[in-house]
Design a protein around this motif. Structure first.
Motif, PDB file in Angstrom:
ATOM      1  N   THR A 182     -15.487  23.251   1.260  1.00  0.00           N
ATOM      2  CA  THR A 182     -15.613  24.372   0.325  1.00  0.00           C
ATOM      3  C   THR A 182     -14.360  25.232   0.364  1.00  0.00           C
ATOM      4  O   THR A 182     -13.874  25.591   1.443  1.00  0.00           O
TER       5      THR A 182
ATOM      6  N   ASP B  33     -12.169  29.667  -4.251  1.00  0.00           N
ATOM      7  CA  ASP B  33     -12.950  29.161  -5.385  1.00  0.00           C
ATOM      8  C   ASP B  33     -14.358  29.749  -5.383  1.00  0.00           C
ATOM      9  O   ASP B  33     -14.938  30.002  -6.444  1.00  0.00           O
ATOM     10  N   VAL B  34     -14.912  29.995  -4.200  1.00  0.00           N
ATOM     11  CA  VAL B  34     -16.222  30.642  -4.098  1.00  0.00           C
ATOM     12  C   VAL B  34     -16.158  32.048  -4.684  1.00  0.00           C
ATOM     13  O   VAL B  34     -17.023  32.456  -5.459  1.00  0.00           O
TER      14      VAL B  34
ATOM     15  N   ARG C   2     -14.024  33.091  -6.872  1.00  0.00           N
ATOM     16  CA  ARG C   2     -13.846  32.911  -8.323  1.00  0.00           C
ATOM     17  C   ARG C   2     -15.187  32.664  -9.006  1.00  0.00           C
ATOM     18  O   ARG C   2     -15.469  33.237 -10.067  1.00  0.00           O
ATOM     19  N   TYR C   3     -16.030  31.814  -8.405  1.00  0.00           N
ATOM     20  CA  TYR C   3     -17.332  31.494  -9.001  1.00  0.00           C
ATOM     21  C   TYR C   3     -18.203  32.737  -9.159  1.00  0.00           C
ATOM     22  O   TYR C   3     -18.766  32.984 -10.229  1.00  0.00           O
TER      23      TYR C   3
ATOM     24  N   ASN D  77     -16.804  35.191 -11.715  1.00  0.00           N
ATOM     25  CA  ASN D  77     -17.056  34.704 -13.068  1.00  0.00           C
ATOM     26  C   ASN D  77     -18.473  35.065 -13.511  1.00  0.00           C
ATOM     27  O   ASN D  77     -18.702  35.518 -14.647  1.00  0.00           O
ATOM     28  N   PHE D  78     -19.423  34.907 -12.586  1.00  0.00           N
ATOM     29  CA  PHE D  78     -20.813  35.282 -12.865  1.00  0.00           C
ATOM     30  C   PHE D  78     -20.917  36.777 -13.161  1.00  0.00           C
ATOM     31  O   PHE D  78     -21.572  37.193 -14.131  1.00  0.00           O
TER      32      PHE D  78
ATOM     33  N   HIS E 297     -11.248  38.971 -11.415  1.00  0.00           N
ATOM     34  CA  HIS E 297     -11.469  37.573 -11.766  1.00  0.00           C
ATOM     35  C   HIS E 297     -10.162  36.914 -12.221  1.00  0.00           C
ATOM     36  O   HIS E 297      -9.858  35.773 -11.826  1.00  0.00           O
TER      37      HIS E 297
ATOM     38  N   CYS F  46      -6.294  30.206  -7.988  1.00  0.00           N
ATOM     39  CA  CYS F  46      -6.858  28.851  -8.014  1.00  0.00           C
ATOM     40  C   CYS F  46      -6.055  27.914  -8.920  1.00  0.00           C
ATOM     41  O   CYS F  46      -6.103  26.697  -8.740  1.00  0.00           O
TER      42      CYS F  46
ATOM     43  N   CYS G  61      -9.217  23.120  -5.536  1.00  0.00           N
ATOM     44  CA  CYS G  61      -8.586  23.679  -6.739  1.00  0.00           C
ATOM     45  C   CYS G  61      -7.632  22.638  -7.341  1.00  0.00           C
ATOM     46  O   CYS G  61      -6.558  22.367  -6.784  1.00  0.00           O
TER      47      CYS G  61
END
Length: 617
Positions: A457, A461-462, A464-465, A468-469, A489, A496, A556
């Motif tokens: 993991t 990126d976590v 970023r996720y 994004n939410f 964000h 990334c 990424c």
């Protein structure tokens, strides 16, 4: 059914139900929670009933469609009582064999048993499976056992006895004192003492007061409230009726997330049945106390999980939060005193009343009492719903109950508290899970989401996720959230995608602290948590993304490249033929190469190569 007119009527009905069921030899429990339902659990129920009818023994055996059993990784689940024989991943064409061999002949079907991944041992009984044996189920105890659509089943298990106890001999003040003594804190994320909130609402000026249930569970990976409301709606309803009596409310609302149709259906059913039995409506159980209850379906907005936004939505307005200087217990729904708790909080109330506040306070830690239900998902062998006492170490949850990480990979972090929570690293695996310890670690309890991550993991990126939410779900009312989270964000996406510049990490940190201090509501203030916690524990990964244009976890895509090992490649051409972008070049029986300009890093070539000649650099 004639309405129950007294406490004695309820007790008599309970005995009648128990007596009527004495002839039943066995119960066949079929988990019908959303996960198992989606895999055909309803067909299993129909198949069991049909086979039992054909054998002429339907009267002696009871097929029970239950709520969520909790062990979602093993569904669809069938349990044969009273032996508690546990069968996993059951299919409709296996029902006849189960009836013939297990129900009628007391034989155990080996191929359907759960196999412990650590020992390889087949386990027969539900209570012996580590996933269940190492939990401390109180609130969630009956959700996978009770007949969801049968109020009689809930009553036979002692259901509504807490309400009867309250109405027959406790004043509202005594009820509140019992909840305060228990130390029950809100399970929706805030962790505010429930008894204190009830007391404030009772003391607030106003003849009309409201009691509300927050079932707008929007956190990614979280489904505890949904499963409770789907599988044991009467337990939630009983808690709300007791709460309404305590604060002086005569009207209540259950606010359910739009994406939970089964929860809506079962809550409506439970309300209708409770009215028919005299447990809701006018003069409950023959007393002077009356309460009406409604179900409101949300429109799918994450922000409506916030208390003031939820109330605005109930009023028919745009779901936006307001400043916290006006407390909802004084001016909430339609500017009247209102008490809002989430599903799990309400489900705890009957247990507290029946067993006493002192009993409840003996479980958990000094400041975090009772148990907590977590949805254990992500890179974990035993995904599902887990209930443990407050203060249980993460290691026990992830390894003893969750069965560890698939494929023998290393545990890296666990994200708790939903998109507004934080990531706890592997070095804190012994951290006791409660309100205070998680906050100290830079995360939060939240509603109970727990997403496990392994060594593959990428923590940037976590972040970023989750950002994004949050960008998509921001209500947009305040600038710090509407603009600030979007800028966060953009910075993380740039990292990334290999576009980050020196100084971007510092800009990101500054934004985090500014948003945390200036956002309007709790959701906005906690939005930086995923970034701050990953920066705190995994700053080296951010630095690798920014300064080295490298993703250590090799996740990424713009920061990685696919390479063919010339010593291992045989030139078989299989990867070249399977590549959807024609990015692999080479003649038959000659070493191939990858055109980096064309490659989209889809991974098909790695999965295809039998010689393990392709790797990520």
């Amino acid at each position: 059914m004639e309405r129950l007119k007294s406490i004695q009527d309820l007790d008599a009905l309970r005995q009648q139900i128990i007596e009527r069921r004495r002839h039943i030899r066995k119960r066949i429990r079929v988990c019908n929670g959303t996960g198992c339902h989606s895999q055909g659990a309803e067909r299993l129920v129909d198949a069991f009933n049909r086979v039992l009818e054909e054998r002429g023994v339907a009267r002696d055996f009871l097929v029970v469609p239950t709520g969520c059993n909790g062990f979602c990784a093993a569904g669809p689940i069938v349990v044969i009582e009273p032996e508690e024989i546990f069968y996993q991943r059951v299919k409709a064409d296996q029902v006849e064999a189960i009836v013939e061999r297990s129900v009628l002949a007391d034989e155990v079907i080996e191929e359907l048993l759960y196999v412990d991944p650590t020992t390889g041992e087949k386990i027969v009984h539900e209570y012996e499976i580590p996933f269940f044996a190492k939990q401390e189920r109180m609130v969630f105890k009956d959700t996978g056992s009770n007949f969801v659509r049968d109020i009689g089943d809930y009553i036979s298990r002692g259901g509504y006895s807490a309400l009867a106890k309250v109405l027959s001999g406790m004043s509202p003040e005594e009820v509140i004192e019992e909840v305060k003594m228990a130390g029950l804190r809100g399970r929706g994320g805030g962790g505010f003492p429930a008894g204190v909130k009830w007391e404030s609402c009772r003391r607030a000026h106003g003849d009309i007061k409201y009691v509300m249930c927050n079932a707008d569970e929007g956190d990614p990976g979280a489904y505890m409230d949904r499963s409770l409301l789907e599988g044991n709606p009467h337990q939630v309803l009983e808690g709300m009726i007791i709460g309404a009596y305590a604060i002086g409310a005569r009207e209540g609302y259950i606010y359910v997330r739009f994406e939970y149709p089964m929860a809506v259906k079962n809550a409506l059913w439970a309300i209708e049945q409770a009215k028919q039995y005299g447990l809701l409506g006018d003069n409950i159980l023959g007393t002077s106390f009356s309460l009406d209850m409604h179900v409101n379906r949300g429109a799918g907005a994450f922000i409506c999980g916030e208390s003031t936004a939820l109330m605005a939505s109930l009023e028919g307005k745009v779901g936006e939060p307001r400043g916290k200087h006006i407390h909802t217990v004084e001016k909430g729904l339609w500017n009247r005193p209102s008490n809002l708790n989430n599903v799990e909080t309400w489900a705890n109330v009957p247990l507290i009343i029946n067993n006493g506040g002192a009993w409840y306070a003996s479980i958990g830690t000094e400041r975090s009492k009772g148990t907590k239900i977590f949805s254990l998902v992500g890179k974990i062998n035993n995904t599902g719903l887990v209930e443990v006492a407050m203060g249980t170490p993460l290691k026990r949850i992830i390894y003893d109950i969750g069965g560890g990480i698939p494929g023998g990979r290393r545990f890296k972090a666990v994200q708790t508290g939903g998109p507004s929570g934080g990531c706890v690293p592997d070095r804190m695996i012994d951290l006791p899970v409660d309100f205070e310890k998680l906050k100290e670690a830079g995360s939060m309890m939240g509603s109970g989401g727990m997403i496990v991550m392994d060594e593959e993991t990428c923590m940037v990126d976590v972040a970023r996720y989750f950002l994004n939410f949050l960008v998509e779900e921001s209500c947009g009312k305040c600038i710090p959230c509407r603009v600030g989270v979007k800028r966060m964000h953009e910075l993380v996406v740039g990292m990334c995608e290999g576009r980050a510049q020196p100084g971007d990490i510092e800009k990101l940190e500054e934004l985090c602290y500014t948003i945390r201090e200036t956002a309007l509501c709790g959701l906005g203030k906690s939005a930086p948590n995923p970034v701050l916690s990953t920066l705190k524990y995994f700053r080296d990964e951010y630095e690798a993304h920014v300064h080295e244009k490298r993703c250590p976890a090799k996740i990424c895509k713009p920061l990685i490249r696919y390479v063919i090992d010339t010593d291992k490649c045989t030139g078989c051409g299989l990867c070249r033929r399977r590549c959807p972008e024609n990015a692999i070049i080479g003649a038959k029986k000659e070493c191939h190469c990858i055109d980096e300009e064309v490659c989209v890093r889809c991974g098909i070539c790695i999965e295809t190569c039998k010689f393990k000649a392709i790797y990520i650099e």
